[in-house]
Write a protein that holds these residues in place. Sequence first.
Motif, PDB file in Angstrom:
ATOM      1  N   THR A 198       6.272   3.956 -10.966  1.00 30.26           N
ATOM      2  CA  THR A 198       5.809   2.566 -11.120  1.00 30.26           C
ATOM      3  C   THR A 198       4.635   2.248 -10.200  1.00 30.26           C
ATOM      4  O   THR A 198       3.835   1.367 -10.499  1.00 30.26           O
ATOM      5  N   GLY A 199       4.508   2.982  -9.067  1.00 27.06           N
ATOM      6  CA  GLY A 199       3.353   2.777  -8.186  1.00 27.06           C
ATOM      7  C   GLY A 199       2.058   3.021  -8.956  1.00 27.06           C
ATOM      8  O   GLY A 199       1.052   2.331  -8.743  1.00 27.06           O
ATOM      9  N   ARG A 248       1.560  12.939   3.480  1.00 26.03           N
ATOM     10  CA  ARG A 248       0.443  12.353   2.723  1.00 26.03           C
ATOM     11  C   ARG A 248      -0.848  13.123   3.012  1.00 26.03           C
ATOM     12  O   ARG A 248      -1.642  13.404   2.123  1.00 26.03           O
ATOM     13  N   ARG A 279       3.075  -8.566 -10.837  1.00 23.25           N
ATOM     14  CA  ARG A 279       4.384  -7.908 -10.810  1.00 23.25           C
ATOM     15  C   ARG A 279       5.166  -8.209 -12.079  1.00 23.25           C
ATOM     16  O   ARG A 279       5.787  -7.320 -12.645  1.00 23.25           O
ATOM     17  N   LYS A 298       6.569  -8.679   0.922  1.00 27.47           N
ATOM     18  CA  LYS A 298       6.045  -9.344  -0.278  1.00 27.47           C
ATOM     19  C   LYS A 298       6.960 -10.502  -0.643  1.00 27.47           C
ATOM     20  O   LYS A 298       8.175 -10.376  -0.522  1.00 27.47           O
ATOM     21  N   VAL A 332      -4.284  -1.450  -3.200  1.00 29.47           N
ATOM     22  CA  VAL A 332      -3.159  -1.537  -4.146  1.00 29.47           C
ATOM     23  C   VAL A 332      -2.014  -2.424  -3.639  1.00 29.47           C
ATOM     24  O   VAL A 332      -1.373  -3.134  -4.434  1.00 29.47           O
ATOM     25  N   SER A 333      -1.775  -2.430  -2.316  1.00 30.07           N
ATOM     26  CA  SER A 333      -0.655  -3.237  -1.831  1.00 30.07           C
ATOM     27  C   SER A 333      -0.903  -4.734  -2.071  1.00 30.07           C
ATOM     28  O   SER A 333      -0.045  -5.419  -2.645  1.00 30.07           O
ATOM     29  N   TYR A 369       0.711  -0.067 -10.702  1.00 28.03           N
ATOM     30  CA  TYR A 369      -0.036  -0.984  -9.822  1.00 28.03           C
ATOM     31  C   TYR A 369      -1.382  -0.374  -9.438  1.00 28.03           C
ATOM     32  O   TYR A 369      -2.385  -1.084  -9.302  1.00 28.03           O
ATOM     33  N   ARG A 370      -1.406   0.946  -9.278  1.00 30.97           N
ATOM     34  CA  ARG A 370      -2.674   1.615  -8.961  1.00 30.97           C
ATOM     35  C   ARG A 370      -3.671   1.462 -10.112  1.00 30.97           C
ATOM     36  O   ARG A 370      -4.878   1.355  -9.885  1.00 30.97           O
ATOM     37  N   ARG A 385      -5.498   7.860  -7.032  1.00 36.01           N
ATOM     38  CA  ARG A 385      -5.075   8.283  -5.675  1.00 36.01           C
ATOM     39  C   ARG A 385      -6.226   8.174  -4.677  1.00 36.01           C
ATOM     40  O   ARG A 385      -6.076   8.581  -3.520  1.00 36.01           O
ATOM     41  N   ARG A 418       0.911  -0.535   5.076  1.00 32.83           N
ATOM     42  CA  ARG A 418       1.500  -0.609   3.748  1.00 32.83           C
ATOM     43  C   ARG A 418       3.000  -0.895   3.826  1.00 32.83           C
ATOM     44  O   ARG A 418       3.543  -1.672   3.034  1.00 32.83           O
ATOM     45  N   GLY A 452       9.894   3.570  -7.188  1.00 34.89           N
ATOM     46  CA  GLY A 452       8.983   2.520  -6.759  1.00 34.89           C
ATOM     47  C   GLY A 452       9.476   1.829  -5.508  1.00 34.89           C
ATOM     48  O   GLY A 452       9.931   2.478  -4.558  1.00 34.89           O
ATOM     49  N   ARG A 453       9.367   0.491  -5.485  1.00 39.87           N
ATOM     50  CA  ARG A 453       9.809  -0.275  -4.314  1.00 39.87           C
ATOM     51  C   ARG A 453      10.909  -1.271  -4.667  1.00 39.87           C
ATOM     52  O   ARG A 453      11.699  -1.659  -3.813  1.00 39.87           O
ATOM     53  N   ASP A 454      10.916  -1.704  -5.934  1.00 37.98           N
ATOM     54  CA  ASP A 454      11.850  -2.765  -6.340  1.00 37.98           C
ATOM     55  C   ASP A 454      12.641  -2.364  -7.575  1.00 37.98           C
ATOM     56  O   ASP A 454      13.116  -3.210  -8.320  1.00 37.98           O
ATOM     57  N   ILE A 455      12.763  -1.050  -7.794  1.00 35.91           N
ATOM     58  CA  ILE A 455      13.445  -0.596  -9.012  1.00 35.91           C
ATOM     59  C   ILE A 455      14.949  -0.867  -8.900  1.00 35.91           C
ATOM     60  O   ILE A 455      15.578  -1.345  -9.845  1.00 35.91           O
TER      61      ILE A 455
END
Length: 215
Positions: free
Chosen positions: A33-34, A152, A104, A182, A94-95, A37-38, A86, A175, A124-127
């Motif tokens: 899912t990132g 990274r 969102r 958020k 992106v954030s 947003y990217r 990337r 990030r 993702g972050r909120d899945i």
Amino acid sequence: MNYVIAIDGPAGSGKGTITKIVADKLNLVYIDTGATYRCVALASLRNNIKLEETDKIINLAKTLDIDFDVNGHTYLNGEDVSNLIRSHEVTNIVSPVSSIPEVREIMVDLQRKMANNKNVIMEGRDITTVVFPDAKYKFYLDADVMERAKRRFKQNEEMGIESNLDDIIESIKKRDYNDMHKPVGALKRTNDQIYIDTTHLTIDEVVEEILKNIK
Ligand code: DC
């Protein structure tokens, strides 16, 4: 009956790599899912839209055709943008782009549609909290900041993207803060997630741990 495996965690926690392997092993559709947003961030840059112009970003997000193929490549309006999304330019904005609540809403809707009638593993972050709070399996992958920065850095090296470890540490910290604060869709730990600290684990060990919990 179709099911969802939901995986959340901070940047560099190994979600991408691990999720792809588990998807292959269990024959599941992998959804990053990132990357959605990217794609919004990349399209905003291409259209010279500034971060403050949130209305323009929202309107643009509504028009985008975002898709994945079976190999995990990301397509934006039919173009393979897997590497472009990337880049530093995209990573830097992106954030904040993903913090716009209306963006969102549009992306969450798209992510749910992508999972329709399929067995999926989505990261993702909120899945685990927003997109699929009722997912059959919910995981939170974590690792300490230094370890995530090193990962990274190595990933960038492999993709031919030049980078500096100190800059990556700073960018990950920033990030993390943004992702956890958020107003909508913040990265959160909850009691019903299976928490895995991957700092001292190999990729295979994390995959094993996930498979063990699924069985
Ligand atoms: O996982 P990633 O680094 O590719 O994510 C890119 C950005 O998108 C990151 O800053 C967090 C955000 N994101 C989000 O807000 N919600 C998601 N479900 C996935 C990513």
